[in-house]
Structures are given as structure tokens and as C-alpha cells.
Design a protein around this motif. Structure first.
Motif, PDB file in Angstrom:
ATOM      1  N   GLY A   1      -7.391   5.468  -6.472  1.00 46.05           N
ATOM      2  CA  GLY A   1      -8.307   3.638  -6.255  1.00 46.05           C
ATOM      3  C   GLY A   1      -8.819   4.215  -5.528  1.00 46.05           C
ATOM      4  N   ILE A   2      -8.815   4.544  -4.327  1.00 42.86           N
ATOM      5  CA  ILE A   2      -9.384   4.739  -3.321  1.00 42.86           C
ATOM      6  C   ILE A   2     -10.782   5.785  -3.179  1.00 42.86           C
ATOM      7  N   GLU A   3     -10.029   6.619  -4.585  1.00 45.47           N
ATOM      8  CA  GLU A   3     -11.374   7.589  -5.077  1.00 45.47           C
ATOM      9  C   GLU A   3     -12.407   7.324  -5.705  1.00 45.47           C
ATOM     10  N   THR A   4     -11.484   6.551  -6.322  1.00 42.43           N
ATOM     11  CA  THR A   4     -12.270   5.678  -7.244  1.00 42.43           C
ATOM     12  C   THR A   4     -13.486   5.281  -6.874  1.00 42.43           C
TER      13      THR A   4
ATOM     14  N   VAL B   1      -3.174   3.598  -5.561  1.00 46.44           N
ATOM     15  CA  VAL B   1      -4.033   3.219  -4.147  1.00 46.44           C
ATOM     16  C   VAL B   1      -4.718   4.395  -4.147  1.00 46.44           C
ATOM     17  N   LEU B   2      -4.466   5.228  -3.959  1.00 46.65           N
ATOM     18  CA  LEU B   2      -4.696   7.164  -3.471  1.00 46.65           C
ATOM     19  C   LEU B   2      -5.607   6.942  -4.360  1.00 46.65           C
TER      20      LEU B   2
ATOM     21  N   PHE C   1       0.993  -1.580  -0.116  1.00 47.35           N
ATOM     22  CA  PHE C   1      -0.529   0.092  -0.022  1.00 47.35           C
ATOM     23  C   PHE C   1       0.871   1.070   0.234  1.00 47.35           C
TER      24      PHE C   1
ATOM     25  N   LYS D   1       1.312   4.465  -3.111  1.00 47.28           N
ATOM     26  CA  LYS D   1       0.588   5.108  -2.648  1.00 47.28           C
ATOM     27  C   LYS D   1      -0.119   5.714  -3.956  1.00 47.28           C
TER      28      LYS D   1
END
Lengths: 285, 285
Positions: free
Chosen positions: B246-249, B243-244, B236, B240
């Protein structure tokens, strides 16, 4: 069991079909009557021996029966009750196998004639497949099977339902209607939503080809996204409050993780992963 | 293959151990040298015949070798390079099996002597188990295996690596470093995070007992939460940015669904579920 001598199963898809097959295989001696909106399904259920008798009209299926099991999608209950409520025998018990119980209870309270006992049921069993052709006599075996009797249910009726669940080889769990809905939001509905959203992340032209790189982890965590969209739409809408509450919890966890990642807080990230692993390791399978 | 005659595997856990076992089983004729920080693992790898020779000192393991495979957690690369960089033979190729490639490339650019070829590698294979005892000669078989050569890599070196991947029974996929990291965020890292957060929803005294009601769907969608927390923390942090993103999506999809649910918009909910099903149905397994 000192149980039912005649059972009506309304809807002979995966859940209803598996119930009929399971009862037969485990030696149920009474009569099983089946109804389904599809004549083809009725035909299959009859010829396979899963049910003893089929009815094309809902009202014919409930006459003189002792237990009515609603095993259609939850969204279809209301229409079935409209067609059957006036024909329900006095001492019948009505149950269902739907994944939500609060909204089902409200439908029953509105549509069942006064005095008819409703005991909500929810077997924690299923498959991403659907339809009678996917039915499996062992589907309910060893599965937890929630029963959510209202406060007005007599002990004798509940005992009968507990016996019925045990006759299917399942494990009865009697809980409060509201708590049931909270449990299933967390262990089933939010995981379903999560699988759907993970699959949705590979929608769109620029990421479409990434699907060929999906390996075991992606496949496991999105498997249930193949579930029946119509059934799941009903479940989400019918368990709206608890699902919304679960979404908020998930959102909070996601934002917390995001902050830790942005800050490069490796201790907090490690701690979260370690605690999640301990939880998952504690659940077999 | 017209390939390597001597290969050094640094780290003999699940990935490195399976690589050694796989090479041996598929008839690799050269020498395999193994290093691991655990003497017990070295012992096991040697006595099982997975490697021909073991070294306790990293620098001894890389002398006169033709390929160095870093198969430790990514977080340990830097320390290994510190100990081995001055001892790397001139024409050696360095590769790894880490799940991220951008940050690994930066480590290599900083620490590898000028002129040493680094070709990032990432086999899309794994298990929630870890350690040499979980190693499996078939782990790489038929797996997609990313190779991310930099712009300065000669064709002959890339061809050799492609041959090596094929010798493992895996399918080489040559991609750009940045695109690799975007792909794995979507098909692996975000699903991992999702599994971790779903399991985390059953943390805390008041929901702890709900774990006993986890059925197939929950189990499937959280299975990978049992993965090694230390390894995943590294992944992660090392991926970073992607992944960030992707988290927003995921967050956007979650909020969109929440709105549709709050509004009782059954058409939009059904459409989302149906499209996700189509995506998942298109991915085998």
C-alpha cells in the motif's frame, strides 16, 4: 467598528454568500452589493436578503464602494480585475478570501492601479459543499482569518480590515504573505492531497468493491476529497512551491516509515505513532 | 440463533467490553465469562453487568466454554494461547477481533491444538478511544464484520459464527484471509499511516505553532492519529507485506501528482481531483 459603509462581494458562493449572510446577521449597517457570474445565484442572494443590491456587470458592482472582496475561485481574479480595475474608487481597499496569498499578491501587483490598497485575506473556514445554497451565516464565526498586508499598507487600512474580520465574528491573524503560504500548505493543502490520494487508492476494477468496507477512519481521513476539484486544482497550482516542498516532507516521512517497517523496527514505529498521537491530541476537535 | 451457550471474552477493552455489553443488550441468554490482564477492568466489567463471571487466570476462563473471543491487542495472542491452549475444550471455536488475519492465522496454526477450529474475525468498528470505559453496546451495530475461515472449517462452525455476528447486530462478510488483509491495508491501515504522517508534519520547533491553524480539514484527516500507538504498531508490523504494498501505491500516486504539479499540468491535476471526488462522493458519511 468605525468601518466600511459599503461593501462589494464579488462571487456569492459558499464563501461570499456566507460573508454576506454573516454581516447581515451580525448587524452590519452598511450596504452590501453582490456580483456573481451566475444570474441564478444573484437572484437567490437578492431574494434571501443576503445582499442589498446585485449587479450583473462587475464594473457596476465596484463603483463608489469602500471594500471589494474577491470571493470567486482564485483562478477568476485576473478576469474580474481586468473588468473592474479602471472603475475602482481611489480609496477602496481590495481583499479576497483565497487560500493562497503569494500568487494572489503577484496578480494584484500586476493588475491593480497604483495606490489601491490590497490586503490579502484568508478565512480558515469552509465546507466540502459549495454554492450559495450551502452558505451559512456562522461559517466565519470563531474561525482564524489571515490578513496578509504588504509592506506598503497603512495602519489605518489594516485596522479597518481587522475590524471587518471581527465584525464577521472571526479572529484576525496578521502574517507575512510567504509564511501564510507555508502554513496553509502544511495544515490544509497537503491534507487535501492526502485525502485525494487515499480515495484514489480505491480506483480500478480490482479494488473498487473495497469501497463498501470503508469505515469511520477512511471516511474521516478522505472527507475533504469531496471538495470542489476546480477550486483545489487552482490552489495546488497557485501554491506550487510550498505544496511541492510539503510533498517532499511527506515523501521523506513515508520513506522513513517504510524503512522502519521493512526492518521490523518496532521501537521507531511506536515512537512515530506516539509522537503523532501527542500532536493530534493537542489539537481539539 | 441456535448459538453458543457460553462465551469467553479475553480482553475487556473497547472491543471486548463493547461485545459483552452488546450481547447483553441484544438479549443473549448464555453466560459471558470475561478475562482481562487488568484487575480494575475485570472489576468494572463485572459490576457493570457486561459479563456474568470474571476469571483472573486465563485458563480458568476457557474451561467448558463454547466460544473464545480474543479481544486483546493482537500482539498478546501468543501469550494467551500459551496459557490456555492445553485447557481448551474439544469442540470450542476460537475467534478474535484483530485487524489483521494472515499473521493471526499463522499464530493459531502454530499454537492451537490440532482439531480446534479457528475462524478469524474482524469487525470494522472502532474508536480512537480505548479501554472498558469507552465500551459501547452499539459499537458493532450495522458494522461490517469479516470472518475468515480456513479451508478446513466445517459449515456448521461457520454458520454458528455467522449467527454470533448477527446477534451482535453486525453484518457478516466471509472472505479469504489474504484478501482480507489487502482490503484493510487500503481502507484502514494506509489511511491510519497517512493521518500519522500528516500530524508528524507539524513536529519541530519551527512549525509547532502552525497547529493553532488546523481547521476542519486537517482535523478530519488526522483524527485517527489519536489511536492507540501500541495497537497500531502491532497492526502495521502484523500486516507488513500488504502495508508495504500500500505504501508503494501511495508513493506512486504522490510522485505522479508531484510531476504533474512541477509541470503545471492542470488537466491531469484536475482529472485526479475529480476522480477522487467521485470515489469519495460514492461513500456515505
Amino acid at each position: 467598528m468605525e468601518g466600511f459603509r459599503r461593501i462589494t462581494i464579488m462571487g456569492l458562493g459558499l464563501m461570499g454568500g456566507s460573508m454576506a449572510l454573516g454581516l447581515k446577521q451580525r448587524g452590519f449597517k452598511g450596504e452590501i452589493i453582490g456580483w456573481d457570474h451566475s444570474l441564478e445565484t444573484l437572484e437567490k442572494a437578492k431574494s434571501s436578503g443576503a445582499v442589498d443590491r446585485v449587479c450583473e456587470e462587475p464594473r457596476d458592482a465596484v463603483k463608489e464602494t469602500e471594500l471589494v472582496v474577491l470571493a470567486t475561485p482564485v483562478g477568476a481574479y485576473s478576469e474580474i480585475l481586468e473588468k473592474t480595475a479602471p472603475f475602482l474608487p481611489k480609496n477602496v481597499i481590495v481583499t479576497d478570501v483565497g487560500s493562497v496569498k503569494g500568487s494572489v499578491k503577484r496578480v494584484m501587483d500586476n493588475q491593480l492601479p497604483k495606490g489601491i490598497a490590497f490586503i490579502g485575506g484568508h478565512p480558515m473556514a469552509g465546507s466540502e459543499k459549495s454554492g450559495f445554497t450551502a452558505a451559512d451565516p456562522d461559517l466565519y464565526r470563531k474561525a482564524k482569518y489571515f490578513l496578509t498586508p504588504g509592506p506598503d499598507i497603512e495602519k489605518a487600512a489594516l485596522d479597518k480590515m481587522v475590524g471587518f474580520v471581527e465584525a464577521l465574528g472571526a479572529q484576525p491573524v496578521v502574517v507575512d504573505t510567504e509564511e501564510h503560504d507555508r502554513i496553509v500548505a502544511l495544515v490544509s493543502h497537503i491534507p487535501q492531497l492526502s485525502a485525494v490520494l487515499l480515495a484514489s487508492m480505491l480506483e480500478g476494477e480490482e479494488v473498487q468493491e473495497y469501497r463498501t468496507f470503508a469505515a469511520g477512519g477512511f471516511k474521516d481521513s478522505t472527507r475533504i476529497a469531496s471538495g470542489d476539484p476546480r477550486m483545489w486544482k487552482d490552489i495546488f497550482l497557485l501554491n506550487k512551491q510550498e505544496v511541492l516542498s510539503g510533498i517532499e516532507t511527506l515523501e521523506g516521512l513515508l520513506m522513513e516509515f517504510k524503512t522502519h517497517l521493512e526492518e521490523g523496527n518496532d521501537e521507531e514505529i511506536f515512537s512515530r505513532l506516539k509522537r503523532a498521537k501527542a500532536i493530534r491530541d493537542g489539537i481539539s476537535g
